[in-house]
Design a protein around this motif. Structure first.
Motif, PDB file in Angstrom:
ATOM      1  N   LYS A 193      11.216 -53.122  12.720  1.00  0.00           N
ATOM      2  CA  LYS A 193      10.945 -54.264  13.593  1.00  0.00           C
ATOM      3  C   LYS A 193       9.442 -54.359  13.788  1.00  0.00           C
ATOM      4  CE  LYS A 193      11.118 -57.445  16.840  1.00  0.00           C
ATOM      5  NZ  LYS A 193      11.450 -58.856  16.540  1.00  0.00           N
ATOM      6  N   VAL A 194       8.869 -55.475  13.346  1.00  0.00           N
ATOM      7  CA  VAL A 194       7.445 -55.730  13.559  1.00  0.00           C
ATOM      8  C   VAL A 194       7.336 -56.999  14.382  1.00  0.00           C
ATOM      9  CG1 VAL A 194       5.212 -56.173  12.492  1.00  0.00           C
ATOM     10  CG2 VAL A 194       6.851 -54.659  11.348  1.00  0.00           C
ATOM     11  N   TYR A 195       6.652 -56.925  15.508  1.00  0.00           N
ATOM     12  CA  TYR A 195       6.493 -58.075  16.388  1.00  0.00           C
ATOM     13  C   TYR A 195       5.464 -59.050  15.811  1.00  0.00           C
ATOM     14  CZ  TYR A 195       9.300 -55.664  19.862  1.00  0.00           C
ATOM     15  OH  TYR A 195      10.335 -55.051  20.511  1.00  0.00           O
ATOM     16  N   PRO A 196       5.509 -60.303  16.268  1.00  0.00           N
ATOM     17  CA  PRO A 196       4.580 -61.311  15.723  1.00  0.00           C
ATOM     18  C   PRO A 196       3.104 -60.925  15.810  1.00  0.00           C
ATOM     19  CG  PRO A 196       6.320 -62.380  16.978  1.00  0.00           C
ATOM     20  CD  PRO A 196       6.492 -60.907  17.188  1.00  0.00           C
ATOM     21  N   ASN A 197       2.756 -60.104  16.798  1.00  0.00           N
ATOM     22  CA  ASN A 197       1.352 -59.686  16.926  1.00  0.00           C
ATOM     23  C   ASN A 197       1.003 -58.499  16.034  1.00  0.00           C
ATOM     24  OD1 ASN A 197       2.576 -57.531  18.200  1.00  0.00           O
ATOM     25  ND2 ASN A 197       1.550 -57.816  20.177  1.00  0.00           N
ATOM     26  N   GLY A 198       1.964 -58.066  15.217  1.00  0.00           N
ATOM     27  CA  GLY A 198       1.715 -56.962  14.301  1.00  0.00           C
ATOM     28  C   GLY A 198       2.115 -55.597  14.819  1.00  0.00           C
ATOM     29  N   THR A 199       2.514 -55.523  16.076  1.00  0.00           N
ATOM     30  CA  THR A 199       2.935 -54.244  16.645  1.00  0.00           C
ATOM     31  C   THR A 199       4.232 -53.767  16.005  1.00  0.00           C
ATOM     32  OG1 THR A 199       1.915 -54.743  18.778  1.00  0.00           O
ATOM     33  CG2 THR A 199       3.619 -53.057  18.773  1.00  0.00           C
ATOM     34  N   VAL A 200       4.259 -52.506  15.617  1.00  0.00           N
ATOM     35  CA  VAL A 200       5.456 -51.931  15.011  1.00  0.00           C
ATOM     36  C   VAL A 200       6.371 -51.402  16.106  1.00  0.00           C
ATOM     37  CG1 VAL A 200       6.345 -50.123  13.488  1.00  0.00           C
ATOM     38  CG2 VAL A 200       4.220 -51.317  12.900  1.00  0.00           C
ATOM     39  N   GLY A 201       7.591 -51.979  16.193  1.00  0.00           N
ATOM     40  CA  GLY A 201       8.553 -51.529  17.186  1.00  0.00           C
ATOM     41  C   GLY A 201       9.475 -50.454  16.651  1.00  0.00           C
ATOM     42  N   LEU A 202       9.936 -50.634  15.418  1.00  0.00           N
ATOM     43  CA  LEU A 202      10.807 -49.662  14.751  1.00  0.00           C
ATOM     44  C   LEU A 202      10.343 -49.533  13.309  1.00  0.00           C
ATOM     45  CD1 LEU A 202      14.332 -50.879  15.973  1.00  0.00           C
ATOM     46  CD2 LEU A 202      13.010 -48.956  16.902  1.00  0.00           C
ATOM     47  N   LYS A 203      10.475 -48.309  12.764  1.00  0.00           N
ATOM     48  CA  LYS A 203      10.024 -48.073  11.401  1.00  0.00           C
ATOM     49  C   LYS A 203      11.015 -47.186  10.673  1.00  0.00           C
ATOM     50  CE  LYS A 203       6.048 -46.372   8.755  1.00  0.00           C
ATOM     51  NZ  LYS A 203       4.701 -45.734   8.852  1.00  0.00           N
ATOM     52  N   ASP A 204      11.627 -47.727   9.640  1.00  0.00           N
ATOM     53  CA  ASP A 204      12.480 -46.947   8.723  1.00  0.00           C
ATOM     54  C   ASP A 204      13.581 -46.182   9.458  1.00  0.00           C
ATOM     55  OD1 ASP A 204      10.676 -47.790   6.737  1.00  0.00           O
ATOM     56  OD2 ASP A 204       9.426 -46.011   7.024  1.00  0.00           O
ATOM     57  N   ILE A 205      14.320 -46.884  10.314  1.00  0.00           N
ATOM     58  CA  ILE A 205      15.363 -46.240  11.107  1.00  0.00           C
ATOM     59  C   ILE A 205      16.668 -46.156  10.311  1.00  0.00           C
ATOM     60  CG2 ILE A 205      16.796 -46.397  13.190  1.00  0.00           C
ATOM     61  CD1 ILE A 205      13.924 -45.713  13.839  1.00  0.00           C
ATOM     62  N   ASP A 206      17.156 -44.944  10.138  1.00  0.00           N
ATOM     63  CA  ASP A 206      18.483 -44.688   9.578  1.00  0.00           C
ATOM     64  C   ASP A 206      19.285 -43.961  10.647  1.00  0.00           C
ATOM     65  OD1 ASP A 206      18.427 -45.638   6.767  1.00  0.00           O
ATOM     66  OD2 ASP A 206      16.808 -44.163   6.556  1.00  0.00           O
ATOM     67  N   LEU A 207      20.347 -44.588  11.099  1.00  0.00           N
ATOM     68  CA  LEU A 207      21.065 -44.060  12.257  1.00  0.00           C
ATOM     69  C   LEU A 207      22.489 -44.593  12.267  1.00  0.00           C
ATOM     70  CD1 LEU A 207      20.979 -42.678  15.120  1.00  0.00           C
ATOM     71  CD2 LEU A 207      20.202 -44.882  16.004  1.00  0.00           C
ATOM     72  N   THR A 208      23.440 -43.713  12.573  1.00  0.00           N
ATOM     73  CA  THR A 208      24.830 -44.137  12.713  1.00  0.00           C
ATOM     74  C   THR A 208      25.362 -43.649  14.059  1.00  0.00           C
ATOM     75  OG1 THR A 208      25.237 -44.051  10.332  1.00  0.00           O
ATOM     76  CG2 THR A 208      27.164 -43.989  11.765  1.00  0.00           C
ATOM     77  N   ILE A 209      25.933 -44.569  14.826  1.00  0.00           N
ATOM     78  CA  ILE A 209      26.574 -44.249  16.098  1.00  0.00           C
ATOM     79  C   ILE A 209      28.069 -44.458  15.912  1.00  0.00           C
ATOM     80  CG2 ILE A 209      26.709 -44.757  18.573  1.00  0.00           C
ATOM     81  CD1 ILE A 209      23.935 -43.833  17.730  1.00  0.00           C
ATOM     82  N   GLN A 210      28.846 -43.400  16.081  1.00  0.00           N
ATOM     83  CA  GLN A 210      30.283 -43.492  15.916  1.00  0.00           C
ATOM     84  C   GLN A 210      30.940 -44.061  17.170  1.00  0.00           C
ATOM     85  OE1 GLN A 210      31.729 -42.979  13.082  1.00  0.00           O
ATOM     86  NE2 GLN A 210      30.103 -41.899  11.968  1.00  0.00           N
ATOM     87  N   ASP A 211      32.107 -44.633  17.001  1.00  0.00           N
ATOM     88  CA  ASP A 211      32.858 -45.176  18.128  1.00  0.00           C
ATOM     89  C   ASP A 211      33.117 -44.079  19.157  1.00  0.00           C
ATOM     90  OD1 ASP A 211      32.960 -47.567  16.779  1.00  0.00           O
ATOM     91  OD2 ASP A 211      35.025 -47.318  16.083  1.00  0.00           O
ATOM     92  N   GLY A 212      32.914 -44.423  20.425  1.00  0.00           N
ATOM     93  CA  GLY A 212      33.222 -43.509  21.510  1.00  0.00           C
ATOM     94  C   GLY A 212      32.147 -42.494  21.843  1.00  0.00           C
ATOM     95  N   GLU A 213      31.001 -42.568  21.194  1.00  0.00           N
ATOM     96  CA  GLU A 213      29.924 -41.619  21.501  1.00  0.00           C
ATOM     97  C   GLU A 213      29.204 -42.011  22.799  1.00  0.00           C
ATOM     98  OE1 GLU A 213      27.662 -39.316  18.439  1.00  0.00           O
ATOM     99  OE2 GLU A 213      27.890 -41.187  17.320  1.00  0.00           O
TER     100      GLU A 213
END
Length: 250
Positions: free
Chosen positions: A9-29
């Motif tokens: 996620k890069v905001y319009p002003n160039g700020t990086v919010g998220l970078k190369d996120i690999d993540l899995t959330i299972q049901d019920g966690e």
């Protein structure tokens, strides 16, 4: 299931919010997201219901690419994803039950929606949700007469009225005193365990994250630097998460 695949996620002003996120959330966690202010915790939470659309990668909820959803489809997705904010987002000059009943407004026909006419079963459901968070006796009290903790419980009851499969909570106890914060966290844990609802909490209080949540995700400068059981978080992990601040935006 929630799945991030190489998400950025890069905001319009160039700020990086998220970078190369690999993540899995299972049901019920029951998952806590921790990190310094500006690390990207809120960005991660709000990407899931597309409040903050991602700019790269793939984000799926129950196998659906949320980036490809139409406006109507997105509204349907958000009915399944409850959102709790630090500021409660309640109408303070009306009663508790009327606030909870707003959860049903998107499903009402126009002739019911404008005057606020709710079915008997909607009212019973609202009362049931208030009972689940322990404030049924406040149903007909004005919201501005409640404490902060009680108001957050009203917000939680309103979310439960949606019958969500996922609850996203963005700093839900940040404005509460320590005793009240624990009471609200008790509600989240009970809802997670008894109802099987997936709960993701962006939380500033590390001690609460470790006490209540099963899994902890540590974010630093928009990247995941820890992902594992709360029981495995030690000082070295916290040093990694809370080290030099990055430039990610909340």
């Amino acid at each position: 299931m929630i799945k991030f695949s190489d998400v950025s996620k890069v905001y319009p002003n160039g700020t990086v919010g998220l970078k190369d996120i690999d993540l899995t959330i299972q049901d019920g966690e029951f998952v806590a997201i921790i990190g310094r202010s500006g690390a990207g915790k809120s960005t991660l939470i709000r990407a899931i219901n597309r409040m903050h659309p991602i700019t790269g990668g793939l984000l799926e909820v129950d196998g659906v690419d949320i980036g490809k959803l139409s406006s109507k489809e997105l509204r349907g997705l958000r009915r399944k994803i409850g959102m709790i904010f630090q500021s409660f987002n309640l109408v303070t000059r009306t009663t508790v039950i009327k606030n909870v009943l707003t959860a049903f407004v998107p499903d009402l026909p126009l002739w019911r929606r404008i005057p606020g006419i709710f079915k008997r079963e909607d009212k019973l459901k609202a009362l049931e949700c208030l009972d689940k968070v322990g404030i049924l006796e406040k149903a007909f009290v004005r919201v501005d007469q409640l404490s902060g903790g009680q108001q957050q419980r009203v917000a939680l009851a309103r979310t439960l009225a949606q019958n969500p499969s996922i609850i996203l909570a963005d700093e839900p106890v940040a404005a509460l005193d320590p005793v009240t914060a624990k009471l609200v966290m008790d509600d989240f844990r009970r809802i997670n365990k008894e109802m099987g609802i997936t709960v993701l909490i962006n939380i500033h209080h590390v001690e609460l994250a470790l006490e209540y949540c099963d899994r902890v995700i540590g974010i630093k400068a928009g990247q995941i630097v820890y992902d594992g059981p709360a029981s495995s978080v030690d000082q070295s992990v916290l040093d990694e998460i809370y080290g030099e601040a990055g430039n990610a935006e909340e």
